[in-house]
Design a protein around this motif. Structure first.
Motif, PDB file in Angstrom:
ATOM      1  N   ASN A 171      37.730  42.098  37.025  1.00 23.25           N
ATOM      2  CA  ASN A 171      38.223  42.913  38.130  1.00 23.25           C
ATOM      3  C   ASN A 171      38.001  42.242  39.483  1.00 23.25           C
ATOM      4  OD1 ASN A 171      38.912  44.755  36.220  1.00 23.25           O
ATOM      5  ND2 ASN A 171      37.631  46.422  37.006  1.00 23.25           N
ATOM      6  N   ASN A 172      37.092  41.249  39.512  1.00 20.87           N
ATOM      7  CA  ASN A 172      36.845  40.506  40.755  1.00 20.87           C
ATOM      8  C   ASN A 172      37.615  39.187  40.790  1.00 20.87           C
ATOM      9  OD1 ASN A 172      34.937  42.442  41.746  1.00 20.87           O
ATOM     10  ND2 ASN A 172      33.504  41.648  40.217  1.00 20.87           N
ATOM     11  N   ASP A 173      38.637  39.089  39.937  1.00 21.12           N
ATOM     12  CA  ASP A 173      39.530  37.929  39.915  1.00 21.12           C
ATOM     13  C   ASP A 173      38.865  36.625  39.495  1.00 21.12           C
ATOM     14  OD1 ASP A 173      41.840  39.260  40.465  1.00 21.12           O
ATOM     15  OD2 ASP A 173      41.683  39.003  42.640  1.00 21.12           O
ATOM     16  N   THR A 182      38.496  34.007  36.733  1.00 22.58           N
ATOM     17  CA  THR A 182      39.376  33.659  35.612  1.00 22.58           C
ATOM     18  C   THR A 182      38.668  32.725  34.644  1.00 22.58           C
ATOM     19  OG1 THR A 182      41.265  33.885  37.076  1.00 22.58           O
ATOM     20  CG2 THR A 182      41.646  32.703  35.036  1.00 22.58           C
ATOM     21  N   LYS A 205      40.691  37.636  32.939  1.00 18.51           N
ATOM     22  CA  LYS A 205      40.315  37.746  34.359  1.00 18.51           C
ATOM     23  C   LYS A 205      39.522  39.020  34.595  1.00 18.51           C
ATOM     24  CE  LYS A 205      43.583  38.351  37.592  1.00 18.51           C
ATOM     25  NZ  LYS A 205      44.718  37.998  38.480  1.00 18.51           N
ATOM     26  N   GLU A 218      30.605  35.030  36.217  1.00 19.77           N
ATOM     27  CA  GLU A 218      30.571  35.946  37.366  1.00 19.77           C
ATOM     28  C   GLU A 218      29.166  36.529  37.448  1.00 19.77           C
ATOM     29  OE1 GLU A 218      33.816  38.860  37.844  1.00 19.77           O
ATOM     30  OE2 GLU A 218      32.231  40.347  38.179  1.00 19.77           O
TER      31      GLU A 218
END
Ligand code: FE2
Length: 286
Positions: free
Chosen positions: A169-171, A173, A167, A153
């Motif tokens: 907080n911004n999804d 995974t 996962k 991320e």
């Protein structure tokens, strides 16, 4: 982010800070043991955390020749250098910096973990994740991901979160698929003054290990320095502020709350199961 976390400041706080204890394992590999020592026997479901870091070949060259495991998972995450895994189930592979080997020993595996270099810096970590009683005798399994296959991320502040499992907080995974304990395992890199938040289930156990730089945690802003491990307790959001350019691991999972009996490479629920593991190994049932 969920407003709940912004408004009530239900943050995790630093409950314990440790620098671990020096020890030696395998064929003379020099380690720092942060979990699984006299000071911190375990952080359910995490049974052990070792960090190895040396540019002196005599500290690591012996590696970890062929040895068994039963009843848990081993996670090796490299930061520098190369490590080769080979097991009796037919898996073999080498990982380098930011690569991960996630091995489910289950009912039994025999493997070797050998540095794939004769000079230079070798640096990495090994985490042991316990298996629930119902799945300790599951079939052994091995997952390996190199740095370029791990989900990253990218943050607006220039930082990044390498999501090995779990996962954000911004999804975003992670790549590792877990069927038993489902830990969150993230490698976070932040610029100075950056703010990082990660939601967490209230009951889950969590720790941060600082690879470089320093961070402050929660509302109390207690500091965690390079090469320290901090256990986080309390709330449902982990808040980390970078006190410099920093890099750290964030690891969490739901506790198993089951009896733990351990002897060397075996971690079971009863003494009888440990005796059985030694007997099965001696009789080539691994
Ligand atoms: Fe091992």
């Amino acid at each position: 982010m969920d407003k709940k976390y912004q408004n009530n400041h239900d943050y995790r706080e630093l409950a314990l800070v440790t620098s671990g204890q020096p020890c030696s394992d395998g064929a003379g590999v020099q380690l720092t043991r942060l979990i699984g020592n006299d000071e911190l026997t375990m952080l359910d479901p995490f049974l052990l955390l070792d960090v190895f870091q040396s540019d002196k070949p005599q500290d690591y060259i012996g590696g970890f020749p062929s040895h068994p495991h039963r009843g848990f998972e081993t996670v090796t995450y490299m930061l520098a250098g190369h490590m080769r895994h080979k097991d009796n189930v037919g898996n073999e592979g080498v990982i380098s910096a930011n690569g991960v080997q996630w091995m489910t020993a289950g009912r039994g595996i025999v493997h070797s973990e050998m540095p794939e270099q004769e000079s230079g810096l070798l640096k990495g970590l090994q985490l042991w994740v316990n298996l629930p009683k119902a799945h300790k005798m599951t079939a052994p399994h091995y997952q390996e991901f190199s740095a370029d296959t791990i989900t990253v991320e990218k943050r607006e502040d220039g930082g990044e979160v390498r999501v090995i499992s779990g996962k954000t907080n911004n999804d975003i995974t992670g790549v590792v698929i877990n069927h038993f304990v489902e830990p969150t395992f993230m490698h976070v890199t932040l610029p100075n003054n950056a703010l990082f938040k990660q939601n967490i289930t209230k009951e889950d156990k969590a720790f941060i290990y600082v690879i470089s730089g320093q961070v402050s945690i929660g509302n109390t802003s207690k500091t965690l320095n390079k090469e320290q491990l901090g256990i986080l307790e309390g709330g449902t959001c982990i808040k980390v502020e970078a006190g410099s350019e920093t890099s750290f691991l964030l690891v969490s999972a739901a506790p198993l709350n089951e009896p733990v009996v351990r002897s060397g490479p075996f971690v079971m629920n009863t003494k009888a199961e440990i005796m059985q593991a030694f007997s099965d190994l001696q009789n080539n049932r691994f």
